[in-house]
Motif scaffolding. Structure first.
Motif, PDB file in Angstrom:
ATOM      1  N   MET A   2      13.252  -9.956 -11.386  1.00 53.13           N
ATOM      2  CA  MET A   2      12.175 -10.928 -11.442  1.00 53.13           C
ATOM      3  C   MET A   2      10.946 -10.533 -10.625  1.00 53.13           C
ATOM      4  SD  MET A   2      14.332 -14.534 -11.547  1.00 53.13           S
ATOM      5  CE  MET A   2      13.998 -14.864  -9.886  1.00 53.13           C
ATOM      6  N   THR A   3      11.141  -9.686  -9.624  1.00 50.26           N
ATOM      7  CA  THR A   3      10.000  -9.314  -8.793  1.00 50.26           C
ATOM      8  C   THR A   3       9.153  -8.265  -9.490  1.00 50.26           C
ATOM      9  OG1 THR A   3      11.385  -7.722  -7.615  1.00 50.26           O
ATOM     10  CG2 THR A   3      11.047  -9.850  -6.578  1.00 50.26           C
ATOM     11  N   ARG A   4       7.905  -8.341  -9.215  1.00 50.70           N
ATOM     12  CA  ARG A   4       6.948  -7.421  -9.813  1.00 50.70           C
ATOM     13  C   ARG A   4       6.871  -6.163  -8.970  1.00 50.70           C
ATOM     14  NH1 ARG A   4       0.787  -8.999 -10.052  1.00 50.70           N
ATOM     15  NH2 ARG A   4       0.049  -6.898 -10.227  1.00 50.70           N
ATOM     16  N   LYS A   5       7.013  -5.046  -9.600  1.00 51.05           N
ATOM     17  CA  LYS A   5       6.963  -3.784  -8.885  1.00 51.05           C
ATOM     18  C   LYS A   5       5.560  -3.198  -9.020  1.00 51.05           C
ATOM     19  CE  LYS A   5      11.803  -2.958  -9.727  1.00 51.05           C
ATOM     20  NZ  LYS A   5      12.059  -4.217 -10.372  1.00 51.05           N
ATOM     21  N   VAL A   6       4.934  -2.969  -7.872  1.00 49.70           N
ATOM     22  CA  VAL A   6       3.587  -2.425  -7.856  1.00 49.70           C
ATOM     23  C   VAL A   6       3.678  -0.941  -7.536  1.00 49.70           C
ATOM     24  CG1 VAL A   6       1.330  -2.557  -6.765  1.00 49.70           C
ATOM     25  CG2 VAL A   6       2.676  -4.633  -7.088  1.00 49.70           C
ATOM     26  N   GLU A   7       3.149  -0.147  -8.418  1.00 51.78           N
ATOM     27  CA  GLU A   7       3.150   1.294  -8.193  1.00 51.78           C
ATOM     28  C   GLU A   7       1.930   1.675  -7.375  1.00 51.78           C
ATOM     29  OE1 GLU A   7       3.542   3.628 -11.705  1.00 51.78           O
ATOM     30  OE2 GLU A   7       4.978   2.230 -12.579  1.00 51.78           O
ATOM     31  N   LYS A   8       2.174   2.490  -6.373  1.00 51.27           N
ATOM     32  CA  LYS A   8       1.056   2.963  -5.577  1.00 51.27           C
ATOM     33  C   LYS A   8       0.431   4.147  -6.287  1.00 51.27           C
ATOM     34  CE  LYS A   8       2.533   1.421  -1.066  1.00 51.27           C
ATOM     35  NZ  LYS A   8       2.721   1.788   0.320  1.00 51.27           N
ATOM     36  N   GLY A   9      -0.802   3.986  -6.581  1.00 50.24           N
ATOM     37  CA  GLY A   9      -1.523   5.054  -7.260  1.00 50.24           C
ATOM     38  C   GLY A   9      -2.476   5.737  -6.305  1.00 50.24           C
ATOM     39  N   LYS A  10      -3.231   6.619  -6.831  1.00 47.32           N
ATOM     40  CA  LYS A  10      -4.213   7.326  -6.038  1.00 47.32           C
ATOM     41  C   LYS A  10      -5.324   6.350  -5.668  1.00 47.32           C
ATOM     42  CE  LYS A  10      -7.065  11.439  -6.132  1.00 47.32           C
ATOM     43  NZ  LYS A  10      -7.539  12.556  -6.942  1.00 47.32           N
ATOM     44  N   ARG A  11      -5.764   6.415  -4.422  1.00 48.13           N
ATOM     45  CA  ARG A  11      -6.838   5.540  -3.977  1.00 48.13           C
ATOM     46  C   ARG A  11      -8.153   5.945  -4.620  1.00 48.13           C
ATOM     47  NH1 ARG A  11      -6.212   4.838   2.537  1.00 48.13           N
ATOM     48  NH2 ARG A  11      -4.437   3.451   2.452  1.00 48.13           N
ATOM     49  N   THR A  12      -8.891   4.937  -4.984  1.00 43.49           N
ATOM     50  CA  THR A  12     -10.224   5.205  -5.500  1.00 43.49           C
ATOM     51  C   THR A  12     -11.167   5.408  -4.327  1.00 43.49           C
ATOM     52  OG1 THR A  12     -10.828   2.867  -5.533  1.00 43.49           O
ATOM     53  CG2 THR A  12      -9.782   3.762  -7.529  1.00 43.49           C
ATOM     54  N   PHE A  13     -12.344   5.925  -4.600  1.00 42.24           N
ATOM     55  CA  PHE A  13     -13.332   6.152  -3.546  1.00 42.24           C
ATOM     56  C   PHE A  13     -13.678   4.838  -2.858  1.00 42.24           C
ATOM     57  CE2 PHE A  13     -17.780   6.174  -2.201  1.00 42.24           C
ATOM     58  CZ  PHE A  13     -17.711   7.161  -1.228  1.00 42.24           C
ATOM     59  N   LYS A  14     -13.821   3.786  -3.636  1.00 39.99           N
ATOM     60  CA  LYS A  14     -14.194   2.483  -3.102  1.00 39.99           C
ATOM     61  C   LYS A  14     -13.118   1.946  -2.152  1.00 39.99           C
ATOM     62  CE  LYS A  14     -15.716  -2.033  -4.799  1.00 39.99           C
ATOM     63  NZ  LYS A  14     -15.980  -2.831  -5.992  1.00 39.99           N
ATOM     64  N   THR A  15     -11.858   2.084  -2.535  1.00 43.64           N
ATOM     65  CA  THR A  15     -10.756   1.617  -1.700  1.00 43.64           C
ATOM     66  C   THR A  15     -10.665   2.441  -0.420  1.00 43.64           C
ATOM     67  OG1 THR A  15      -9.558   1.022  -3.697  1.00 43.64           O
ATOM     68  CG2 THR A  15      -8.285   1.114  -1.680  1.00 43.64           C
ATOM     69  N   ALA A  16     -10.792   3.747  -0.535  1.00 41.45           N
ATOM     70  CA  ALA A  16     -10.725   4.620   0.640  1.00 41.45           C
ATOM     71  C   ALA A  16     -11.853   4.287   1.616  1.00 41.45           C
ATOM     72  CB  ALA A  16     -10.791   6.079   0.213  1.00 41.45           C
ATOM     73  N   ARG A  17     -13.053   4.049   1.104  1.00 43.57           N
ATOM     74  CA  ARG A  17     -14.189   3.705   1.957  1.00 43.57           C
ATOM     75  C   ARG A  17     -13.944   2.370   2.659  1.00 43.57           C
ATOM     76  NH1 ARG A  17     -19.565   3.113  -1.166  1.00 43.57           N
ATOM     77  NH2 ARG A  17     -18.431   1.278  -1.834  1.00 43.57           N
TER      78      ARG A  17
END
Length: 132
Positions: A102-117
């Motif tokens: 039932m829990t939602r699994k969130v995959e960690k993807g590559k960070r975008t430039f905006k997220t890294a900043r």
């Protein structure tokens, strides 16, 4: 969860009650005791968040121990007294498996430039706040 639309209330009930344990018994044969002293034996097809149960291939035993064979049967949650868990089933493992489904699994993807900043700026702000 199901492919059908499930309300937020139903999801909350499944997570916060033992309804998820009953949901884990889907596609298994079990016995459900009812308020009117009858019991229903059959395969659980579907359980909703309110713990209403749809069953198929059912044998209904009434108070006088008369048996009646039915193709399908619906049990309203308010009429359930007891649900028998099969002996070979570990309820703790069943709960863990059902909650994992039932829990939602969130995959960690590559960070975008905006997220890294944004992360860099947050770290810089925290460092400046703790230096003072």
């Amino acid at each position: 969860m199901d492919s059908r639309n499930v309300t937020k209330v139903e999801k909350a009930l499944l997570f916060n009650t033992l309804g998820c344990l009953v949901k884990g018994l889907e596609n298994r044969y079990t016995i459900v005791d009812l308020r009117n002293e009858c019991c229903v034996t059959g395969k659980i097809v579907k359980v909703d968040g309110y713990m209403n149960i749809e069953m198929e291939d059912v044998i209904l035993n009434d108070m006088r121990q008369n048996e009646k064979h039915l193709e399908s049967f619906f049990v309203s949650a308010r009429n359930i007294i007891n649900i028998h868990i099969p002996k070979k089933t570990d309820p703790i493992m069943l709960l863990h498996q059902q909650l994992e489904k039932m829990t939602r699994k969130v995959e960690k993807g590559k960070r975008t430039f905006k997220t890294a900043r944004a992360v860099r700026n947050n770290i810089k702000t925290l460092e400046e706040a703790y230096k003072k």
